[in-house]
Structure formats: C-alpha cells, structure tokens
Design a protein around this motif. Structure first.
Motif, PDB file in Angstrom:
ATOM      1  N   SER A 269      -8.551 -13.592  -0.741  1.00 38.99           N
ATOM      2  CA  SER A 269      -7.480 -13.306  -1.473  1.00 38.99           C
ATOM      3  C   SER A 269      -7.719 -12.559  -2.623  1.00 38.99           C
ATOM      4  O   SER A 269      -8.669 -12.972  -3.383  1.00 38.99           O
ATOM      5  CB  SER A 269      -6.874 -14.606  -1.671  1.00 38.99           C
ATOM      6  OG  SER A 269      -5.737 -14.526  -2.724  1.00 38.99           O
ATOM      7  N   ILE A 270      -7.133 -11.561  -3.072  1.00 37.77           N
ATOM      8  CA  ILE A 270      -7.369 -10.711  -4.451  1.00 37.77           C
ATOM      9  C   ILE A 270      -6.275 -10.515  -5.124  1.00 37.77           C
ATOM     10  O   ILE A 270      -5.213 -10.357  -4.548  1.00 37.77           O
ATOM     11  CB  ILE A 270      -8.112  -9.294  -3.922  1.00 37.77           C
ATOM     12  CG1 ILE A 270      -9.468  -9.406  -3.112  1.00 37.77           C
ATOM     13  CG2 ILE A 270      -8.344  -8.702  -5.237  1.00 37.77           C
ATOM     14  CD1 ILE A 270      -9.980  -8.203  -2.596  1.00 37.77           C
ATOM     15  N   LYS A 271      -6.262 -10.698  -6.455  1.00 36.48           N
ATOM     16  CA  LYS A 271      -4.885 -10.815  -7.255  1.00 36.48           C
ATOM     17  C   LYS A 271      -5.478  -9.621  -8.398  1.00 36.48           C
ATOM     18  O   LYS A 271      -6.408  -9.713  -9.064  1.00 36.48           O
ATOM     19  CB  LYS A 271      -4.594 -12.030  -7.762  1.00 36.48           C
ATOM     20  CG  LYS A 271      -3.317 -12.033  -8.881  1.00 36.48           C
ATOM     21  CD  LYS A 271      -3.097 -13.116  -9.195  1.00 36.48           C
ATOM     22  CE  LYS A 271      -1.726 -13.345 -10.033  1.00 36.48           C
ATOM     23  NZ  LYS A 271      -1.547 -14.717 -10.841  1.00 36.48           N
ATOM     24  N   ILE A 272      -4.651  -8.504  -8.423  1.00 36.34           N
ATOM     25  CA  ILE A 272      -4.961  -7.555  -9.568  1.00 36.34           C
ATOM     26  C   ILE A 272      -3.498  -7.401 -10.135  1.00 36.34           C
ATOM     27  O   ILE A 272      -2.471  -7.252  -9.811  1.00 36.34           O
ATOM     28  CB  ILE A 272      -5.157  -6.244  -8.419  1.00 36.34           C
ATOM     29  CG1 ILE A 272      -6.157  -6.201  -7.749  1.00 36.34           C
ATOM     30  CG2 ILE A 272      -5.309  -5.038  -9.834  1.00 36.34           C
ATOM     31  CD1 ILE A 272      -6.416  -5.158  -6.908  1.00 36.34           C
ATOM     32  N   TYR A 273      -3.809  -7.299 -11.579  1.00 40.34           N
ATOM     33  CA  TYR A 273      -2.668  -6.981 -12.653  1.00 40.34           C
ATOM     34  C   TYR A 273      -3.242  -6.649 -14.034  1.00 40.34           C
ATOM     35  O   TYR A 273      -4.557  -6.843 -14.268  1.00 40.34           O
ATOM     36  CB  TYR A 273      -2.079  -8.347 -12.613  1.00 40.34           C
ATOM     37  CG  TYR A 273      -2.829  -9.490 -13.240  1.00 40.34           C
ATOM     38  CD1 TYR A 273      -2.871  -9.744 -14.803  1.00 40.34           C
ATOM     39  CD2 TYR A 273      -3.584 -10.481 -12.398  1.00 40.34           C
ATOM     40  CE1 TYR A 273      -3.541 -10.685 -15.275  1.00 40.34           C
ATOM     41  CE2 TYR A 273      -4.307 -11.347 -13.178  1.00 40.34           C
ATOM     42  CZ  TYR A 273      -4.442 -11.620 -14.473  1.00 40.34           C
ATOM     43  OH  TYR A 273      -5.243 -12.502 -15.040  1.00 40.34           O
ATOM     44  N   PRO A 274      -2.547  -5.886 -14.322  1.00 36.06           N
ATOM     45  CA  PRO A 274      -1.394  -4.814 -13.982  1.00 36.06           C
ATOM     46  C   PRO A 274      -1.752  -3.952 -13.255  1.00 36.06           C
ATOM     47  O   PRO A 274      -2.753  -3.418 -13.422  1.00 36.06           O
ATOM     48  CB  PRO A 274      -0.694  -4.520 -15.153  1.00 36.06           C
ATOM     49  CG  PRO A 274      -1.740  -4.387 -16.297  1.00 36.06           C
ATOM     50  CD  PRO A 274      -2.722  -5.333 -16.074  1.00 36.06           C
ATOM     51  N   ASN A 275      -0.928  -3.431 -12.425  1.00 33.38           N
ATOM     52  CA  ASN A 275      -1.308  -2.329 -11.602  1.00 33.38           C
ATOM     53  C   ASN A 275       0.060  -1.672 -10.953  1.00 33.38           C
ATOM     54  O   ASN A 275       0.874  -2.329 -10.305  1.00 33.38           O
ATOM     55  CB  ASN A 275      -2.031  -2.896  -9.983  1.00 33.38           C
ATOM     56  CG  ASN A 275      -2.488  -1.677  -9.607  1.00 33.38           C
ATOM     57  OD1 ASN A 275      -2.670  -0.454  -9.908  1.00 33.38           O
ATOM     58  ND2 ASN A 275      -2.961  -1.868  -8.306  1.00 33.38           N
ATOM     59  N   PRO A 276       0.414  -0.367 -11.371  1.00 31.50           N
ATOM     60  CA  PRO A 276      -0.726   0.509 -12.427  1.00 31.50           C
ATOM     61  C   PRO A 276      -0.791  -0.059 -13.553  1.00 31.50           C
ATOM     62  O   PRO A 276      -0.142  -0.803 -14.291  1.00 31.50           O
ATOM     63  CB  PRO A 276       0.319   1.870 -12.462  1.00 31.50           C
ATOM     64  CG  PRO A 276       1.383   1.556 -11.138  1.00 31.50           C
ATOM     65  CD  PRO A 276       1.439   0.235 -11.075  1.00 31.50           C
ATOM     66  N   SER A 277      -1.766   0.455 -14.322  1.00 29.14           N
ATOM     67  CA  SER A 277      -2.158   0.408 -15.373  1.00 29.14           C
ATOM     68  C   SER A 277      -2.665   1.442 -16.405  1.00 29.14           C
ATOM     69  O   SER A 277      -3.079   2.518 -15.709  1.00 29.14           O
ATOM     70  CB  SER A 277      -3.053  -0.692 -15.422  1.00 29.14           C
ATOM     71  OG  SER A 277      -4.206  -0.806 -16.895  1.00 29.14           O
TER      72      SER A 277
ATOM     73  N   MET B  73       3.844   3.415  -8.384  1.00 28.06           N
ATOM     74  CA  MET B  73       2.614   2.736  -8.287  1.00 28.06           C
ATOM     75  C   MET B  73       2.344   2.294  -6.679  1.00 28.06           C
ATOM     76  O   MET B  73       3.143   2.226  -6.092  1.00 28.06           O
ATOM     77  CB  MET B  73       2.412   1.432  -8.946  1.00 28.06           C
ATOM     78  CG  MET B  73       3.786   0.429  -8.574  1.00 28.06           C
ATOM     79  SD  MET B  73       3.867  -1.144  -9.787  1.00 28.06           S
ATOM     80  CE  MET B  73       2.114  -1.825  -8.822  1.00 28.06           C
ATOM     81  N   VAL B  74       1.323   2.320  -6.317  1.00 28.18           N
ATOM     82  CA  VAL B  74       0.852   1.739  -5.067  1.00 28.18           C
ATOM     83  C   VAL B  74       1.240   0.187  -5.085  1.00 28.18           C
ATOM     84  O   VAL B  74       0.561  -0.630  -5.842  1.00 28.18           O
ATOM     85  CB  VAL B  74      -0.554   1.828  -4.580  1.00 28.18           C
ATOM     86  CG1 VAL B  74      -0.768   1.539  -3.344  1.00 28.18           C
ATOM     87  CG2 VAL B  74      -1.041   3.505  -4.681  1.00 28.18           C
TER      88      VAL B  74
ATOM     89  N   GLY C 140       0.845  -1.311  -0.196  1.00 31.74           N
ATOM     90  CA  GLY C 140      -0.075   0.172   0.076  1.00 31.74           C
ATOM     91  C   GLY C 140       0.730   1.180   0.051  1.00 31.74           C
ATOM     92  O   GLY C 140       0.303   2.344   0.209  1.00 31.74           O
ATOM     93  N   ALA C 141       2.121   1.107  -0.152  1.00 34.33           N
ATOM     94  CA  ALA C 141       3.119   2.281  -0.093  1.00 34.33           C
ATOM     95  C   ALA C 141       3.422   2.724  -1.439  1.00 34.33           C
ATOM     96  O   ALA C 141       3.338   2.087  -2.374  1.00 34.33           O
ATOM     97  CB  ALA C 141       4.368   1.908   0.838  1.00 34.33           C
ATOM     98  N   THR C 142       3.870   4.067  -1.545  1.00 34.12           N
ATOM     99  CA  THR C 142       4.228   4.509  -2.861  1.00 34.12           C
ATOM    100  C   THR C 142       5.673   5.076  -2.469  1.00 34.12           C
ATOM    101  O   THR C 142       6.139   5.421  -1.187  1.00 34.12           O
ATOM    102  CB  THR C 142       3.556   5.718  -3.257  1.00 34.12           C
ATOM    103  OG1 THR C 142       3.435   6.750  -2.266  1.00 34.12           O
ATOM    104  CG2 THR C 142       2.130   5.244  -3.797  1.00 34.12           C
TER     105      THR C 142
END
Length: 609
Positions: free
Chosen positions: A541-549, A528-529, A499-501
């Motif tokens: 459980s959550i998977k996000i990609y790509p991030n940033p986008s 990106m965060v 959660g950091a930048t």
C-alpha cells in the motif's frame, strides 16, 4: 471736140483710178448682215458693193451723200471711220456699214469707282481694302473698237468697262478691232487689315531655324536688325518683332520669343526588365547626373527622382514630365514586382497526445513556397522555428519541443517564405492551445478545469462544446468519454481510471488535409496521472500526495528501505530513503517511482508540473 474731150476725161479718170486701187479689192454683196470691219493699216482697200440681182435700178449713197447708181458701187476710202452705204430701188433700201480702222484700240487706264482701294503709279496693281472694289477702264472710244470686256483666266467676266473685284487675282481688260487686240492687265491684291500674330516658339534638342513671315501686303520694319523684307530668318534665340503698315491701315507691331534648349532626353526604360522581388527598391531618375528645370511625377511628386519599393508603392506604370525652359518631355516605365506569398492560415494548434508537445498543422495551398516560419507569442511574436516545404505535401506540421503545455497555453502564428526572393508573407492569424488543470477531489473523483480556451484570432471559431477524452494507458491513444457545453469551464471525472490521464478538446469547423479519428480537433495538455490515494502495488500500500506537484512529493508506505525515481527513458534521476522527495530541479513530465520496502517493491507515477 466735146465728145472727144469727154472721152479724154474718162480715160484720165480710169488712169487715175488705176493708180489708186490697190491689189486688195474687197467685194461686198448685198444683202449682208451686220457691220463689216476692216483694218486699213497697210493702206486703204478698194470696196466694190454689189446689189442683189433682184433689185431694180439702184441708187447709192454714202453717209447720206448720193454716190451714183448702177449694179455696184466702187468705194475707195481716204480715212478711217464708219461709213453707211445704202442702196435704194423702187422705194426700197438696204445698206451695209463699213468700219475701217488704221490702228489697234488704244490702251486703257484704270480708275477706282467704288469701294476703298488704291492703284499704284504704274496703274497695274490694285490694293483691295474693302470687300468689294469696282474699277473701270478709261480712254475707250467706241469708234476705236468692235468689242471689249473684262477677263480672268481666259474667261470673259463682263462686257462692261466697269468691273467689281472681290478676290485677289490677275484681271485684264481686252479691246478688239479688225487691226488687233489690246490687253491691259491689272493685279488685284487684297491688303490685310488685321495685324499678324506670332506665337512664342521653342526649339527643343534641335537646331534653331525659323522663318518669320507676317504675310504679304505690308510694309515691314524688323527688330532687331532693321530689315524691311517680308520674311526674316531667325537662327538665334531672342525676342523678335516687326512693325507693319499698308495703304489700308496704320498697322502695328507683332512680336514673339524664340527659345532654344539643349538637354539630355529623359529616359526611364533603362530600369524596365524582369519582375523584381517585392522588397527591391528602385530609384527612378529620368537623367542621372542632370537636373531639369522642373519635374512632375505621375504620383504628384516634384523631386528630381522618386524611390519605389514593391512593398510600398508596388508595380505599375510610372511617368514623369520634365521641363527645360519652355520645353517639356515625358518618360515612362512599367515596373513589375513579384508578389509576396499569400498569408497562410493555421489549421490547428494542439497538444500532441503521443508526445505531449504542442503541435501546429497547416495546409500547403500555394506553390513557390520554400518554407514556413513559426512564431510564438512571448513579449511579442518571436521566431521559434522553420519548417521546409515538402514537394507534394498537402499539410505540414511543427512540434514545439521547448514549451511545456502543462505549464501554460501558447499562441502561434506562421508565415510563408517564397523560394525565389526568400521573402516572408504576412503572418497568419494566431491560434492558441487549450490549457487545463487537474486536481483529485474528495470521494475519489478527478476535477478538470479549462484555464485557457482555444483561441482563433480571426474570430471564425469560438468554442461552443468541449469533449472529454481518456488516455487509459497513458500512451497517447485517446478514447471519447463525454462532452459538455463550453459555457462551463470545469468537468468532474467520477470513478477515474487508475494510471489514466484525461484531456479536454474542441472540434474545429474546418478540414485540414486528412482528418484524425476525431475530426479536426485540438487537444489540451494531459491531466495528472490519476492514482488513488491508497494505491496497492504488489500487495504494498503506497500513498502519494500531492500528485501532480510542482516538485515536492510525500510518499507513505510501511518499512520503506529506499526510493528510486526514473525518467521516461528509464534513467535514474534520484535515489533516496527520505519519504519526502524533492523533484523541483527536474523538468516537467511524468516519472516512475520505485518504492522498496521490507514487504517488496511497489511502482507508481509522479507528475511534475
């Protein structure tokens, strides 16, 4: 009878004498020195010459002729002349000379003896040609005078009849006897032998009146007009000449041109006044509506007017010399322009950690500034904003709310605007922000790459070191993490905080007002965060990609019911049950995604570049 006859003769002689001897009887007592001079113009006097008592029996003679004896001699002259009367006694003698005159000395005439000169017919003027001319008095008889000599101004010059004359003046020859003094005057005038020279003369804006005078001692013939006087009064323009000659030279001609001009007096002072704004344009014309024969400006221009701008020629002294015929006049003016504001200097161009916008900061170092114009490099430098000056402020800042620091770096300039004329200074050197890209790497790392380094157009600063800072809560509070040499343009964050930048910054080598906690620093855009590939939110459980986008995100979770996306103000911008989210039409920034599943609700951040 004989005795009686002698008595009668004696009586007759006495009677005769009584009729001849005048009432003027002059007694002369010997011895006496020097000749005795007497005027007999009224009749002859009776002279009685007395011997000295010490003399013995005395015999008398006149001019060598025995004339009786006795203690005295009675002498009655019958003519003028010089008479030598001598008394002799006992082998001794003593005499006296009587000089008797009937009339004053005769007048003299003069003649030139040496040197070149000329006497006039009346014998009272001498024209001098040579440096020295000698004249003499003629007709002088020694028996007619007792003394003689030349005089000037009442003083004796010489007792000779010959006088050398070197200077003009009045001289007189004086002869004296006991009857009177005779004076004969002559005026000596040196004649010129060098032709006169006239200079052309101009009358400029004044009435024409000129007396031409070639000097005395000439014969004159003027043209035009034929006047023969020494002087000529000129009242009209034109060419004038005089032919001169005299007894000393054949002469020649002297001429001149007399010019008369009337024109307006040139003036530039009507343009002089208070200081003007630097963009003011002034036309300098010494006489609007009138054209002189020629112009010569101090800068070399020869036009009848010149145009001065504070932005080009600037202030100072300007003068022009105009001519009209042979007349010239000069006019001057001193122009004063207010200076342009000094070229300002940017302290820093940075990405503000709190707002995520580009921020410019500069010092207020000059009085009289109304505001500052902000320029950004696009195809050229375009005005994007204006910041009013604040009384008492030492620094000012500008936030660029349009440019997306996540998308590209930006270059800025500023210019000061004065509060009197509203004129702008030269633009400052540009400063360019730092731009980084961030990508999650294998093994749970975050790679940071500097794509645009900090740029200072003046060349004063070139980055030598980068600092890596973390915004743990992504709320604008930065903490120093690490640093690296600026020869490298990439940095890998190991074990990034969820959660950091992250940002990369440089520390500039100058101060600008109050320093921040990190000195005078410029920060890049945020990374990106960071979210791990498998983020646990509320045991989901959550998977996000790509991030940033750039806008397309893939969300993987078990049993998804729906997904809601909110902007940073909490407004819902998207609701879908499709695990592939299209945010390409949304603005760049950070968004919150709520993932609803049968197991519950999970939250995660989406970063749109």
């Amino acid at each position: 009878m004989k005795r009686l006859k002698n008595v009668c003769l004696l009586i007759s002689l006495l009677l005769c004498l009584s009729t001849t001897i005048k009432a003027d009887t002059i007694h002369v007592y010997l011895p006496i020195s020097g000749p005795q001079n007497y005027c007999q113009s009224a009749g002859f006097d009776t002279f009685i010459i007395h011997k000295h008592p010490a003399y013995g029996a005395t015999l008398w003679n006149i001019n060598g002729i025995p004339s009786g004896s006795g203690d005295s001699l009675i002498y009655i002259p019958t003519s003028a002349g010089s008479f030598s009367i001598i008394a002799t006694w006992a082998g001794n003698s003593f005499g006296v000379q009587l000089n008797l005159f009937l009339v004053p000395p005769p007048h003299s005439t003069f003649q030139i003896n040496n040197g070149s000169g000329h006497l006039n017919l009346t014998n009272d003027t001498l024209w001098l040609c040579d440096p020295t001319v000698s004249i003499s008095a003629q007709g002088l008889v020694s028996t007619d005078v007792t003394t003689f000599g030349w005089y000037a101004s009442g003083s004796l010059i010489t007792s000779n009849s010959l006088l050398p004359i070197t200077t003009s003046g009045v001289y007189y020859f004086q002869a004296d006897n006991s009857c009177a003094t005779t004076r004969d005057t002559i005026v000596a005038v040196r004649l010129p032998v060098t032709l006169p020279v006239f200079n052309d003369t101009s009358f400029c804006n004044t009435s024409l009146s000129l007396v031409l005078d070639p000097g005395p001692g000439w014969n004159y013939a003027w043209t035009p007009g034929g006047a023969t006087t020494q002087t000529l009064l000129v009242t009209t323009p034109g060419t004038y000449s005089v032919n001169v000659s005299n007894l000393c030279t054949v002469g020649g001609t002297a001429s001149l041109v007399v010019d008369h001009q009337s024109y307006p007096v040139p003036d530039l002072l009507y343009l002089q006044g208070n200081a003007m704004c630097a963009d003011s344009v002034v036309v300098l014309d010494p006489s609007p509506g009138y054209t002189y024969s020629s112009y010569m400006w101090s800068g070399g221009a020869t036009t009848n007017s010149i145009t001065i701008s504070g932005l080009t020629g600037g202030g100072g002294l300007y003068n022009v010399t105009v001519s009209q015929g042979t007349c010239t006049e000069t006019a001057s003016v001193f122009l004063t322009y207010l200076p342009l504001p000094s070229k300002p200097a940017l302290c820093v161009a940075t990405v503000d950690a709190a707002t995520g916008n580009n921020k410019l900061t500069w010092e207020v170092s000059e009085t009289g500034i109304a505001s500052y114009n902000i320029y950004q490099l696009t195809s050229g430098y375009t005005l994007i904003g204006n910041v009013p000056n604040v009384a008492g402020a030492t620094t000012l800042s500008f936030y660029d709310l349009v440019t997306n620091p996540m998308a590209s770096a930006a270059r800025y300039k500023i210019a000061a605007v004065d509060n009197t004329c509203g004129l702008e200074s030269d633009q400052s050197f540009y400063h360019g922000t730092i731009k980084i890209n961030s990508n999650p790497g294998t093994g749970g790392v975050l790679d940071l790459t500097v794509t645009d380094q900090y740029v200072d157009e003046s060349g004063t600063y070139v980055p030598t070191k980068y600092y890596i800072l973390i915004d743990s809560l992504n709320n604008g509070n930065l903490t120093m993490k690490d640093s690296m040499n600026a020869v490298f343009n990439s940095y890998t964050v190991t074990n990034p905080v969820q959660g950091a930048t992250y940002v990369i910054s440089v520390q500039l080598p100058w101060a600008c007002g109050a320093k921040t906690n990190f000195g005078q620093m410029s920060f890049s855009n945020k990374s990106m965060v960071y979210m791990s590939v498998d983020e646990l939110q509320n045991n989901i459980s959550i998977k996000i990609y790509p991030n940033p986008s750039k806008g397309i995100f893939n969300i993987e979770a078990k049993n998804i019911i729906r997904i809601e996306v909110l902007d940073n103000l909490g407004r819902r911008v998207l609701t879908t049950n499709n695990p592939t989210i299209d945010m390409s039409k949304q603005s760049s920034g950070i968004y919150n995604a709520r993932v609803y599943t049968k197991a519950g609700v999970g939250n995660c951040k989406l970063v749109v570049e």
